[in-house]
Design a protein around this motif. Structure first.
Motif, PDB file in Angstrom:
ATOM      1  N   PRO A  14       0.812  -1.233   0.000  1.00 32.82           N
ATOM      2  CA  PRO A  14       0.000   0.000   0.000  1.00 32.82           C
ATOM      3  C   PRO A  14       0.838   1.274   0.000  1.00 32.82           C
ATOM      4  N   LEU A  15       1.822   1.335  -0.897  1.00 32.97           N
ATOM      5  CA  LEU A  15       2.694   2.494  -1.044  1.00 32.97           C
ATOM      6  C   LEU A  15       2.729   2.901  -2.508  1.00 32.97           C
ATOM      7  N   PHE A  16       3.133   4.152  -2.775  1.00 32.30           N
ATOM      8  CA  PHE A  16       3.317   4.573  -4.156  1.00 32.30           C
ATOM      9  C   PHE A  16       4.368   5.670  -4.228  1.00 32.30           C
ATOM     10  N   PHE A  17       4.853   5.909  -5.466  1.00 32.00           N
ATOM     11  CA  PHE A  17       5.803   6.987  -5.723  1.00 32.00           C
ATOM     12  C   PHE A  17       5.007   8.144  -6.314  1.00 32.00           C
ATOM     13  N   PRO A  18       5.004   9.324  -5.674  1.00 32.01           N
ATOM     14  CA  PRO A  18       4.037  10.357  -6.033  1.00 32.01           C
ATOM     15  C   PRO A  18       4.449  11.316  -7.144  1.00 32.01           C
ATOM     16  N   ILE A  19       5.708  11.299  -7.582  1.00 25.43           N
ATOM     17  CA  ILE A  19       6.114  12.221  -8.644  1.00 25.43           C
ATOM     18  C   ILE A  19       5.558  11.693  -9.968  1.00 25.43           C
ATOM     19  N   ASP A  20       4.719  12.492 -10.630  1.00 23.54           N
ATOM     20  CA  ASP A  20       3.937  11.968 -11.762  1.00 23.54           C
ATOM     21  C   ASP A  20       3.983  12.868 -12.991  1.00 23.54           C
ATOM     22  N   PRO A  21       5.094  12.882 -13.723  1.00 18.46           N
ATOM     23  CA  PRO A  21       5.133  13.611 -14.999  1.00 18.46           C
ATOM     24  C   PRO A  21       4.421  12.814 -16.097  1.00 18.46           C
TER      25      PRO A  21
ATOM     26  N   ALA B  29     -17.219  13.021  -7.984  1.00 20.91           N
ATOM     27  CA  ALA B  29     -17.326  11.633  -8.439  1.00 20.91           C
ATOM     28  C   ALA B  29     -18.124  10.801  -7.442  1.00 20.91           C
ATOM     29  N   ARG B  30     -19.015   9.979  -7.960  1.00 22.61           N
ATOM     30  CA  ARG B  30     -19.872   9.166  -7.090  1.00 22.61           C
ATOM     31  C   ARG B  30     -19.200   7.878  -6.644  1.00 22.61           C
ATOM     32  N   ASN B  31     -18.168   7.457  -7.357  1.00 19.12           N
ATOM     33  CA  ASN B  31     -17.475   6.221  -6.998  1.00 19.12           C
ATOM     34  C   ASN B  31     -16.057   6.262  -7.576  1.00 19.12           C
ATOM     35  N   GLU B  32     -15.293   5.224  -7.312  1.00 15.29           N
ATOM     36  CA  GLU B  32     -13.893   5.200  -7.732  1.00 15.29           C
ATOM     37  C   GLU B  32     -13.751   5.176  -9.247  1.00 15.29           C
ATOM     38  N   LYS B  33     -14.624   4.431  -9.921  1.00 15.87           N
ATOM     39  CA  LYS B  33     -14.533   4.376 -11.382  1.00 15.87           C
ATOM     40  C   LYS B  33     -14.800   5.741 -12.000  1.00 15.87           C
ATOM     41  N   GLU B  34     -15.803   6.424 -11.510  1.00 12.18           N
ATOM     42  CA  GLU B  34     -16.102   7.748 -12.060  1.00 12.18           C
ATOM     43  C   GLU B  34     -14.953   8.716 -11.788  1.00 12.18           C
ATOM     44  N   ALA B  35     -14.336   8.611 -10.615  1.00 13.86           N
ATOM     45  CA  ALA B  35     -13.179   9.452 -10.310  1.00 13.86           C
ATOM     46  C   ALA B  35     -12.038   9.177 -11.291  1.00 13.86           C
ATOM     47  N   ASP B  36     -11.776   7.908 -11.575  1.00 14.74           N
ATOM     48  CA  ASP B  36     -10.726   7.556 -12.534  1.00 14.74           C
ATOM     49  C   ASP B  36     -11.039   8.105 -13.917  1.00 14.74           C
ATOM     50  N   ASP B  37     -12.309   8.014 -14.323  1.00 12.26           N
ATOM     51  CA  ASP B  37     -12.699   8.509 -15.647  1.00 12.26           C
ATOM     52  C   ASP B  37     -12.534  10.028 -15.738  1.00 12.26           C
ATOM     53  N   LEU B  38     -12.918  10.742 -14.700  1.00  5.94           N
ATOM     54  CA  LEU B  38     -12.769  12.193 -14.699  1.00  5.94           C
ATOM     55  C   LEU B  38     -11.295  12.581 -14.782  1.00  5.94           C
ATOM     56  N   TRP B  39     -10.472  11.909 -13.996  1.00  8.52           N
ATOM     57  CA  TRP B  39      -9.046  12.258 -13.981  1.00  8.52           C
ATOM     58  C   TRP B  39      -8.361  11.843 -15.278  1.00  8.52           C
ATOM     59  N   HIS B  40      -8.862  10.798 -15.904  1.00  9.22           N
ATOM     60  CA  HIS B  40      -8.311  10.368 -17.189  1.00  9.22           C
ATOM     61  C   HIS B  40      -8.442  11.480 -18.219  1.00  9.22           C
TER      62      HIS B  40
ATOM     63  N   ARG C  36      -8.330  14.657 -17.622  1.00 10.07           N
ATOM     64  CA  ARG C  36      -7.261  15.617 -17.341  1.00 10.07           C
ATOM     65  C   ARG C  36      -5.905  15.107 -17.847  1.00 10.07           C
ATOM     66  N   LYS C  37      -5.577  13.851 -17.616  1.00  7.10           N
ATOM     67  CA  LYS C  37      -4.272  13.326 -18.007  1.00  7.10           C
ATOM     68  C   LYS C  37      -4.122  13.231 -19.525  1.00  7.10           C
ATOM     69  N   ASN C  38      -5.237  13.235 -20.242  1.00  5.04           N
ATOM     70  CA  ASN C  38      -5.194  13.190 -21.701  1.00  5.04           C
ATOM     71  C   ASN C  38      -5.052  14.566 -22.334  1.00  5.04           C
ATOM     72  N   ALA C  39      -4.948  15.603 -21.527  1.00  8.18           N
ATOM     73  CA  ALA C  39      -5.004  16.969 -22.059  1.00  8.18           C
ATOM     74  C   ALA C  39      -3.921  17.235 -23.101  1.00  8.18           C
ATOM     75  N   HIS C  40      -2.693  16.812 -22.827  1.00  8.80           N
ATOM     76  CA  HIS C  40      -1.592  17.101 -23.749  1.00  8.80           C
ATOM     77  C   HIS C  40      -1.866  16.509 -25.133  1.00  8.80           C
ATOM     78  N   TYR C  41      -2.263  15.251 -25.164  1.00  6.69           N
ATOM     79  CA  TYR C  41      -2.497  14.594 -26.448  1.00  6.69           C
ATOM     80  C   TYR C  41      -3.780  15.095 -27.100  1.00  6.69           C
ATOM     81  N   SER C  42      -4.738  15.519 -26.298  1.00  8.31           N
ATOM     82  CA  SER C  42      -5.938  16.150 -26.856  1.00  8.31           C
ATOM     83  C   SER C  42      -5.570  17.436 -27.577  1.00  8.31           C
ATOM     84  N   GLY C  43      -4.667  18.206 -26.961  1.00  4.32           N
ATOM     85  CA  GLY C  43      -4.235  19.450 -27.589  1.00  4.32           C
ATOM     86  C   GLY C  43      -3.501  19.220 -28.888  1.00  4.32           C
TER      87      GLY C  43
END
Length: 580
Positions: A237-244, A420-431, A433-440
């Motif tokens: 239950p650990l992660f590395f938080p630097i996320d480029p 977000a109402r649940n974890e899946k919806e949260a992942d979809d919303l954040w996805h 955001r993370k697609n912004a560069h390639y969307s542009g």
């Protein structure tokens, strides 16, 4: 009186809906318009079979660092040739005139390649394939001209890197390290004389996971996404938080001093997330910067010497990183009438002290780009938007944080707040955001981007974003904005299709950088310097600080072989390595 509203350009009319004929003034925005494996552990800095003792290696390391300035500057005199004899004032660093480094001839480089092939007889280790050497010196993600290397080498160990460095030194051949290829300022471009590209992709093993100590040891070719996936698969239950960028690897992340969306909560790579690094110096010496303890006051922090050095001081071959506990998160999205109100809202939200892991601004152009990209499961309002990732110890704390955020943004005109109402919806919303560069990138077919970033104190961010939008609104190019606005960092992705548009875009970037520095900010919050930002270093840091950086560079790399032409504003830059 309100400013005159310019007529939309051809590119704006062609690629943006009428609602996106942006006018930056907030009052005139129109609504119509392989693990575990043991690695190097302070055993030896020699690659021979007769390795020296552990004590000898440590001693060598300390002498290498302690005598670097003296020994390096002596070697510098030989390597660079005659220098000016003008004395510097006793209160400043030396400002002697430095001549261009002397690299080997084309014949020397060919001999180096032949020796590399003899040293690494496996045909997959050394490549001179024209497509391979060019692809390693070019990127579709930025605007810098591609420059081929002479040869690409794929090492598998620290010892391999030492051999490559010694061959490069023998034949005076430049060396450029290559990692995940996500850099945006030309950091891995070749040098015009030719050179060796060291591709670290084969050094991609996780060597140790120390769960009880919350740290991990790995090679530089491992990606941060792969690290977090491995931890999750093992039930740790650990992660590395630097996320480029998702394909970024640890070696490049360290070298470019990167950060990402999590920086508002966890900081950047220049914090304490990299406990130590093993580095091959330009001399061929192997050092390890410190032990694995969480803290140390044993001398100055040599690990940080290599963070942000962009491969100009050494080649990283092993890394120890800190990990942190995974906490529950959720995502909220809210829209605003303009970017000034959105950025002002961020300042107030951060001052509430609630658990914010990320807060991201996507302007209305980027929201249109996401819709246009077609990867989202929804159609977004084309409005300036904030994406929040909330963090807490349980579901109740997340709901309480969301309530506080909703109340804060409402005071600044925020509307249509969605949680977000649940974890899946949260992942979809954040996805989205993370697609912004390639969307542009997909917004203007056939275009390339200037993807640039600046960072200012958070209190100045509303002014910086607003003034930049004013510039972009009259530019005549499609230029979406995205920002890690919780820590004052934002990006403009300026699309161009020809040289005239590129020249215009560079003028806007220059104005944006000067504006950020005038606000006590920086020319780059996380992209690094490379080729594209080095001309701003003296303005930002001062001549004395830049000269100190150059002095360290000359001490460690007297031959000037490691990633030449990058980071340092040199008087003898090669024309082919100038992009602005």
């Amino acid at each position: 009186m309100l400013p005159r509203v310019p007529r939309p350009s051809f590119m704006q009319r062609k690629f943006l809906p009428s609602s996106l004929f942006i006018r930056a003034h907030p009052r005139v925005i129109s609504l119509n318009s392989r693990y575990p494996v043991k690695g190097l552990r302070f055993v030896s800095s020699s690659t021979s079979s007769n390795s020296r003792s552990s004590f000898s290696a440590r001693t060598t390391t300390f002498f290498a660092l302690g005598s670097a300035l003296i020994g390096g500057l002596l070697g510098f005199s030989f390597a660079y040739g005659p220098q000016s004899s003008v004395s510097s004032p006793p209160t400043s660093l030396s400002t002697k005139t430095v001549t261009k480094p002397r690299y080997g001839s084309a014949e020397d480089f060919q001999k180096a390649i032949e020796e590399l092939k003899r040293t690494f007889p496996d045909e997959d280790t050394v490549s001179t394939n024209p497509e391979d050497v060019y692809n390693h010196g070019f990127s579709v993600n930025d605007y810098h001209p591609g420059i081929s290397h002479s040869v690409v080498v794929y090492p598998s160990s620290t010892e391999d890197v030492v051999k490559i460095v010694k061959i490069a030194t023998k034949y005076r051949m430049p060396i450029t390290a290559y990692a995940g290829a996500t850099s945006l300022e030309g950091q891995f471009r070749g040098y015009s004389t030719g050179g060796i590209c060291i591709d670290m992709s084969q050094m991609n093993r996780i060597l140790e996971i120390n769960e009880a100590d919350s740290d991990l040891v790995c090679q530089p070719g491992v990606g941060w996404v792969e690290i977090n996936d491995t931890l999750r698969e093992k039930g740790i239950p650990l992660f590395f938080p630097i996320d480029p960028a998702p394909s970024a690897t640890l070696g490049g992340m360290i070298s470019n001093g990167c950060s990402g969306t999590n920086a508002v909560r966890y900081g950047t790579s220049k914090g304490e997330w990299f406990l130590n690094v093993t580095v091959v110096l330009p001399s061929g010496e192997v050092i390890k910067t410190r032990r694995r303890s969480r803290k140390s006051s044993a001398g100055f922090d040599t690990t940080k010497l290599f963070i942000g050095a962009e491969g100009t001081l050494g080649i990283i071959t092993e890394v120890t990183i800190r990990l942190t506990p995974v906490l529950p998160t959720t995502v909220a999205v809210v829209h605003f009438p303009d970017v000034r109100k959105a950025t002002e809202a961020v300042r107030d939200v951060m001052n509430t002290g609630v658990g914010i892991q990320c807060v991201e601004l996507l302007d209305d152009v980027f929201m249109h780009a996401i819709n246009n990209f077609g990867q989202s499961g929804r159609t977004w309002p084309i409005k300036d938007t904030l994406f929040f990732k909330l963090q807490g110890h349980n579901h109740a704390s997340l709901l309480e944080s969301a309530k506080v955020v909703k109340e804060a943004v409402k005071k600044h005109g925020g509307f249509d707040f969605q949680l977000a109402r649940n974890e899946k919806e949260a992942d979809d919303l954040w996805h989205d955001r993370k697609n912004a560069h390639y969307s542009g990138l997909a917004l203007v077919p056939g275009s390339r981007p200037i993807a640039t970033d600046v960072c200012v104190p958070v209190s100045r961010l509303p002014d910086l974003v607003y003034e930049t939008k004013q510039d972009l609104s009259t530019l005549g190019l499609v230029a979406p904005i995205v920002g890690h606005v919780g820590d004052g960092n934002f990006h403009a992705q300026i699309m161009f299709t020809n040289e005239a548009e590129l020249a215009t875009a560079k003028v806007v970037v220059e104005r944006m950088v000067h504006r950020a520095i005038a606000m006590d900010g920086t020319c780059t919050g996380e992209h690094g310097v490379g080729l594209g930002k080095k001309q701003y270093l003296v303005e930002e840091l001062g001549a004395g600080t830049v000269e100190l950086m150059k002095t360290v560079k000359r001490a460690l790399d007297p031959l000037g072989l490691f990633n030449p032409g990058k980071l340092y504003p040199d008087d003898f830059d090669d024309d082919k390595n100038k992009t602005q």
